[in-house]
Design an enzyme around this catalytic site. Structure first.
Site, PDB file in Angstrom:
ATOM      1  N   CYS A 101      51.825  15.161   7.052  1.00  0.00           N
ATOM      2  CA  CYS A 101      51.203  14.097   7.542  1.00  0.00           C
ATOM      3  C   CYS A 101      52.673  13.074   7.655  1.00  0.00           C
ATOM      4  CB  CYS A 101      50.456  13.647   6.636  1.00  0.00           C
ATOM      5  SG  CYS A 101      49.638  12.055   6.823  1.00  0.00           S
ATOM      6  N   HIS A 143      42.066  15.884  11.299  1.00  0.00           N
ATOM      7  CA  HIS A 143      43.186  15.373  10.375  1.00  0.00           C
ATOM      8  C   HIS A 143      43.241  13.836  10.774  1.00  0.00           C
ATOM      9  CE1 HIS A 143      47.191  15.232   8.392  1.00  0.00           C
ATOM     10  NE2 HIS A 143      47.049  13.999   8.894  1.00  0.00           N
ATOM     11  N   GLU A 144      43.332  13.418  12.052  1.00  0.00           N
ATOM     12  CA  GLU A 144      43.374  11.899  12.407  1.00  0.00           C
ATOM     13  C   GLU A 144      42.002  11.308  12.154  1.00  0.00           C
ATOM     14  OE1 GLU A 144      46.341  11.145  12.768  1.00  0.00           O
ATOM     15  OE2 GLU A 144      47.067  12.849  13.119  1.00  0.00           O
ATOM     16  N   HIS A 147      41.690  10.122   8.781  1.00  0.00           N
ATOM     17  CA  HIS A 147      42.513   8.965   8.333  1.00  0.00           C
ATOM     18  C   HIS A 147      41.969   7.590   9.043  1.00  0.00           C
ATOM     19  CE1 HIS A 147      46.555  10.039   7.431  1.00  0.00           C
ATOM     20  NE2 HIS A 147      46.786  10.856   8.361  1.00  0.00           N
TER      21      HIS A 147
END
Ligand SMILES: [Zn+2]
Length: 175
Positions: A101, A143-144, A147
């Protein structure tokens, strides 16, 4: 002109907030933010970046899978901005894979993710898209997606034993 944005590092509260939905994708500030994120993720050798990582708590990210120094085996795709992204369905099948990341430099973790997902998002032009992603692209999306919900990959590892330094990770690939 797009500008390179500073990337928020782990510890910055913006990375732990749930991002807000974007009401108007056509708004010039959103368009400028997308342009900034596109050059910022390319400059940092990333394969994705979320708006909170550039200090903007908005539900927006870029998925930009491509082989680079940090991810030599990534598949090539056109960098795609995704506004107000949603996960519509997920496969039962999960797979562990290595993630890093831009907000957590120097660390890699072995993270379980759904192998296939159905997704929905608005494009930069405000059009609704529904797509299916699998493998590494599905991993980047998840993953995003984390976020914009205030989560990072280290929250997802099953054990701290699944964390390694980036240097050791790249060494293990025999580059
Ligand atoms: Zn990240």
């Amino acid at each position: 002109m797009p500008i390179l944005r500073q990337i928020a590092q782990l510890g910055q509260p913006v990375l732990r907030r749930v991002a807000g939905k974007i009401a108007d994708p056509a708004c010039p500030a959103v368009q400028a933010l997308i342009d900034d994120m596109l050059i910022t993720v390319a400059d940092a050798n990333g394969v994705g970046i979320a708006a909170p990582q550039v200090f903007e708590p908005l539900s927006l990210f870029i998925v930009a899978s491509r082989p680079n120094q940090r991810y030599p085996h990534a598949r090539q795709m056109e960098p795609t901005a995704m506004i107000n992204p949603e996960i519509v369905w997920v496969s039962d099948e999960k797979e562990k894979g290595w993630e890093g990341c831009l907000s957590i430099p120097g660390l890699r973790g072995l993270v379980p993710r759904h192998r296939r997902i159905g997704i929905r998002y608005l494009t930069w032009a405000g059009e609704m898209r529904e797509e299916e992603y699998e493998d590494f692209q599905a991993r980047i999306f998840q993953h995003e997606f984390d976020h914009v919900h205030g989560m990072v990959f280290v929250d997802r590892v099953e054990s701290t034993q699944d964390l390694v330094t980036e240097k050791e990770y790249l060494r293990s690939l025999n580059l």
